[in-house]
Design a protein around this motif. Structure first.
Motif, short mmCIF file in Angstrom:
data_model
loop_
_atom_site.label_atom_id
_atom_site.label_comp_id
_atom_site.label_asym_id
_atom_site.label_seq_id
_atom_site.Cartn_x
_atom_site.Cartn_y
_atom_site.Cartn_z
N LYS A 65 21.65 48.04 1.91
CA LYS A 65 22.65 46.99 1.78
C LYS A 65 22.24 45.74 2.55
CE LYS A 65 26.63 50.11 1.37
NZ LYS A 65 27.91 50.50 2.00
N PRO A 66 22.62 44.56 2.05
CA PRO A 66 22.43 43.32 2.82
C PRO A 66 23.27 43.34 4.09
CG PRO A 66 22.94 42.85 0.51
CD PRO A 66 23.21 44.30 0.73
N LEU A 67 22.76 42.69 5.13
CA LEU A 67 23.48 42.59 6.40
C LEU A 67 23.59 41.12 6.79
CD1 LEU A 67 21.63 45.38 8.42
CD2 LEU A 67 23.94 45.52 7.49
N PRO A 68 24.79 40.66 7.18
CA PRO A 68 24.91 39.28 7.64
C PRO A 68 24.25 39.11 9.00
CG PRO A 68 27.01 40.41 7.85
CD PRO A 68 26.09 41.35 7.14
N ARG A 69 23.50 38.00 9.15
CA ARG A 69 22.78 37.74 10.39
C ARG A 69 23.62 36.79 11.25
NH1 ARG A 69 17.09 35.96 7.80
NH2 ARG A 69 18.54 34.65 6.65
N PHE A 70 24.44 37.35 12.15
CA PHE A 70 25.34 36.53 12.93
C PHE A 70 24.60 35.68 13.96
CE2 PHE A 70 28.01 40.35 11.89
CZ PHE A 70 28.66 39.73 10.84
N THR A 71 23.35 36.06 14.27
CA THR A 71 22.59 35.29 15.25
C THR A 71 22.14 33.94 14.70
OG1 THR A 71 20.61 36.51 14.55
CG2 THR A 71 21.77 37.31 16.51
N VAL A 72 22.31 33.69 13.40
CA VAL A 72 21.90 32.40 12.84
C VAL A 72 23.02 31.36 12.94
CG1 VAL A 72 20.37 33.58 11.22
CG2 VAL A 72 22.63 32.82 10.45
N LEU A 73 24.19 31.74 13.45
CA LEU A 73 25.30 30.81 13.54
C LEU A 73 25.01 29.72 14.57
CD1 LEU A 73 28.37 33.25 13.52
CD2 LEU A 73 27.23 32.17 11.58
N ASP A 74 25.18 28.47 14.16
CA ASP A 74 25.02 27.38 15.11
C ASP A 74 26.37 27.03 15.72
OD1 ASP A 74 26.42 25.81 13.24
OD2 ASP A 74 24.59 24.99 12.38
N GLU A 75 26.40 26.01 16.57
CA GLU A 75 27.64 25.70 17.29
C GLU A 75 28.77 25.29 16.34
OE1 GLU A 75 28.34 26.22 20.48
OE2 GLU A 75 26.37 27.20 20.47
N SER A 76 28.44 24.56 15.28
CA SER A 76 29.50 24.17 14.33
C SER A 76 30.04 25.39 13.60
CB SER A 76 28.97 23.14 13.34
OG SER A 76 27.94 23.68 12.54
N ASP A 77 29.16 26.37 13.28
CA ASP A 77 29.61 27.61 12.65
C ASP A 77 30.56 28.36 13.59
OD1 ASP A 77 28.03 27.20 10.37
OD2 ASP A 77 26.31 28.21 11.27
N LYS A 78 30.22 28.39 14.87
CA LYS A 78 31.06 29.11 15.84
C LYS A 78 32.41 28.42 16.01
CE LYS A 78 27.05 30.94 18.32
NZ LYS A 78 26.23 30.89 19.56
N HIS A 228 30.00 46.48 -2.85
CA HIS A 228 30.36 45.49 -1.84
C HIS A 228 29.57 45.81 -0.56
CE1 HIS A 228 32.72 43.28 1.13
NE2 HIS A 228 33.24 42.59 0.13
N PRO A 229 28.97 44.80 0.09
CA PRO A 229 28.10 45.08 1.24
C PRO A 229 28.82 45.64 2.45
CG PRO A 229 28.45 42.71 0.98
CD PRO A 229 29.00 43.37 -0.25
N ASN A 230 30.15 45.47 2.55
CA ASN A 230 30.90 45.95 3.72
C ASN A 230 31.89 47.05 3.37
OD1 ASN A 230 29.54 44.13 5.31
ND2 ASN A 230 31.17 42.62 5.35
N LEU A 231 31.61 47.85 2.37
CA LEU A 231 32.51 48.91 1.96
C LEU A 231 32.70 49.93 3.08
CD1 LEU A 231 34.13 50.34 -0.31
CD2 LEU A 231 32.00 51.52 -0.91
N LYS A 232 33.97 50.18 3.43
CA LYS A 232 34.31 51.17 4.46
C LYS A 232 34.71 52.50 3.80
CE LYS A 232 34.02 48.03 7.71
NZ LYS A 232 32.73 47.84 8.39
N PRO A 233 34.46 53.63 4.50
CA PRO A 233 34.78 54.94 3.92
C PRO A 233 36.29 55.18 3.82
CG PRO A 233 34.01 55.19 6.17
CD PRO A 233 33.81 53.75 5.81
N GLN A 234 36.69 55.92 2.81
CA GLN A 234 38.10 56.23 2.63
C GLN A 234 38.68 57.03 3.80
OE1 GLN A 234 40.69 55.49 0.08
NE2 GLN A 234 39.22 53.82 0.34
N TYR A 235 37.88 57.91 4.37
CA TYR A 235 38.37 58.69 5.52
C TYR A 235 38.81 57.74 6.63
CZ TYR A 235 38.40 62.40 9.10
OH TYR A 235 38.75 63.28 10.09
N LEU A 236 37.98 56.76 6.96
CA LEU A 236 38.32 55.79 7.99
C LEU A 236 39.55 54.99 7.61
CD1 LEU A 236 37.68 53.99 10.51
CD2 LEU A 236 36.29 52.59 8.95
N MET A 237 39.58 54.46 6.39
CA MET A 237 40.67 53.57 6.01
C MET A 237 42.00 54.32 5.92
SD MET A 237 38.83 51.05 6.18
CE MET A 237 40.14 49.85 5.97
N ARG A 238 41.97 55.57 5.51
CA ARG A 238 43.21 56.36 5.47
C ARG A 238 43.66 56.71 6.88
NH1 ARG A 238 42.30 60.13 0.04
NH2 ARG A 238 41.31 58.42 -1.15
N GLU A 239 42.71 56.95 7.79
CA GLU A 239 43.07 57.18 9.19
C GLU A 239 43.83 55.97 9.74
OE1 GLU A 239 43.39 59.74 11.81
OE2 GLU A 239 41.28 60.11 11.30
#
Length: 320
Positions: A65-78, A228-239
Motif C-alpha cells: 500500500k502507498p504510505l503518506p510521507r509526513f516528513t515532507v510537510l513544510d511550514e505552510s503545510d503544518k 483504500h490506502p488507510n483501510l482499518k480492520p473491522q475488529y478494530l472499528m467494531r471495538e
C-alpha cells in the motif's frame, strides 16, 4: 438501524445539514497531513507516481500500500494542518451531544497538532489508545548508508509498531449518570461485566479478505481497482464503535469516511451512522463495500450484550 452516506465537504455538510448536539460519538481516521488527500495528491497516488505519497517497492512479489510521507510537510503545510484540526475541533464540539466521545486515529509525528486544535476548541482529552500494529514506517538506515559501512547499524528513527488513537470528549455539566439519562453519552461501554474498555487495542493488520472486499468495490475498470490506502480492520472499528455508545443507542459520525470501515462496523453492531466523504471514488467504494464489510464476523458481536443481533441476517444489524 440505518446509515446515511453523503458525498461532500464535511465542514459544509455538518454546518448546513445537522443541528447542534446531534451526534452521540465520532469515530474517524482523518487525512493526516491534510494535503495527502487533496485532489492533486490522490491522483498521483492512483497513478503510482507518489507526490506526498511514498509508493513502496513490491515485497516478495506482493504489491504494498502507498504510505503518506509526513516528513515532507513544510511550514505552510503544518500551519494548514493546525488550522484544519482547530476547525474540525470547533465543528465537532458544536455537533456532538454533551459527553460525546471522539475517537480519532493519529500518527506519532503529528498527533500534537490534533491535540492543540481540539484543546483550543474546548474538547477534553481523555486518553491515547494504543493500537498494536506492525508497520513499515521508520527503521530505515540513513540515506547513502550503503556507501558508508560504518553506518550499517544505524536507523534514522524507530520502526513504528503501534498506532495512536486520541480520545476526546465534549464537556458536560453535572454527574455522568445524569448526562447518560439526558444525552445517552459521557461514558464508554464495557467489554464485559468483568472487563472495562481498555486503551490497549490488540487488533493488528487489516485481513486480506477485507482489503479484497474494498478493492473489488472500486468503481473503476479492473486495472484501476485498488483498496483504500488507510483501510482499518473491522475488529478494530467494531471495538471502537462498541465503546463509543455506552447505552448501545445513538448515531456515530465519520466525517472522513474513506471506504466505509467505520460505517460498516456501526451497521454490523446495529447502530445508526452517518458517513461523509469528499472524494467521489472513495464514496462509491464505500457504497459498495459497506454491506460486505458488515457481514464480516469478528469477536465483538459475540459479546453477551449483542445476543439480540441476528447473525444470519444480511447486515448483522437486525434486532429481534
Amino acid at each position: 438501524m440505518s446509515y446515511d452516506l453523503i458525498n461532500g465537504n464535511s465542514f459544509e455538510v455538518l454546518e448546513e445539514e445537522f443541528p447542534d448536539n446531534h451526534f452521540h460519538a465520532v469515530v474517524t481516521d482523518p487525512p493526516y497531513g491534510v494535503i495527502e488527500f487533496t485532489e492533486q495528491n490522490v491522483e498521483k497516488m492512483r497513478d503510482g507516481v507518489g507526490g506526498v505519497w511514498r509508493i513502496p517497492p513490491e515485497l516478495d512479489g506482493n504489491e504494498r500500500k502507498p504510505l503518506p510521507r509526513f516528513t515532507v510537510l513544510d511550514e505552510s503545510d503544518k500551519e494548514m494542518l493546525q488550522e484544519f484540526f482547530h476547525k474540525l475541533g470547533n465543528v465537532l464540539e458544536s455537533k456532538l451531544r454533551p459527553g460525546g466521545h471522539v475517537f480519532i486515529a493519529s500518527t506519532q509525528l503529528l498527533m500534537h497538532y490534533v491535540s492543540n486544535g481540539f484543546d483550543d476548541a474546548g474538547l477534553e482529552r481523555r486518553d491515547v489508545l494504543v493500537r498494536e500494529t506492525k508497520t513499515l514506517r521508520g527503521g530505515d538506515r540513513p540515506k547513502g548508508a550503503h556507501d558508508h559501512p560504518e553506518f550499517k547499524d544505524v536507523s534514522s528513527m524507530p520502526r513504528v509498531y503501534w498506532e495512536p488513537w486520541l480520545l476526546y470528549r465534549k464537556p458536560f455539566d453535572g454527574k455522568l449518570t445524569e448526562n447518560l439519562e439526558e444525552w445517552q453519552t459521557g461514558g464508554l461501554r464495557r467489554e464485559s461485566d468483568d472487563r472495562p474498555f481498555t486503551d490497549l487495542l490488540e487488533d493488528g493488520k487489516t485481513p486480506k479478505a477485507e482489503t479484497e472486499i474494498v478493492r473489488n468495490s472500486h468503481p473503476g475498470d479492473e486495472d484501476e481497482k485498488e483498496a483504500h490506502p488507510n483501510l482499518k480492520p473491522q475488529y478494530l472499528m467494531r471495538e471502537l464503535c462498541h465503546a463509543a455508545l455506552p447505552l448501545q443507542e445513538g448515531t456515530i459520525l465519520d466525517p472522513f469516511m474513506g471506504s466505509g470501515a467505520t460505517i460498516a462496523a456501526a451497521h454490523a453492531l446495529g447502530y445508526d451512522a452517518v458517513g461523509i466523504e469528499l472524494d467521489g471514488t472513495f464514496y462509491q467504494m464505500a457504497e459498495n463495500a459497506i454491506p460486505q464489510l458488515a457481514d464480516v464476523d469478528t469477536p465483538v458481536e459475540d459479546r453477551p450484550d449483542f445476543d439480540h443481533i441476528d447473525k444470519d441476517s444480511a447486515s448483522l444489524a437486525d434486532f429481534s
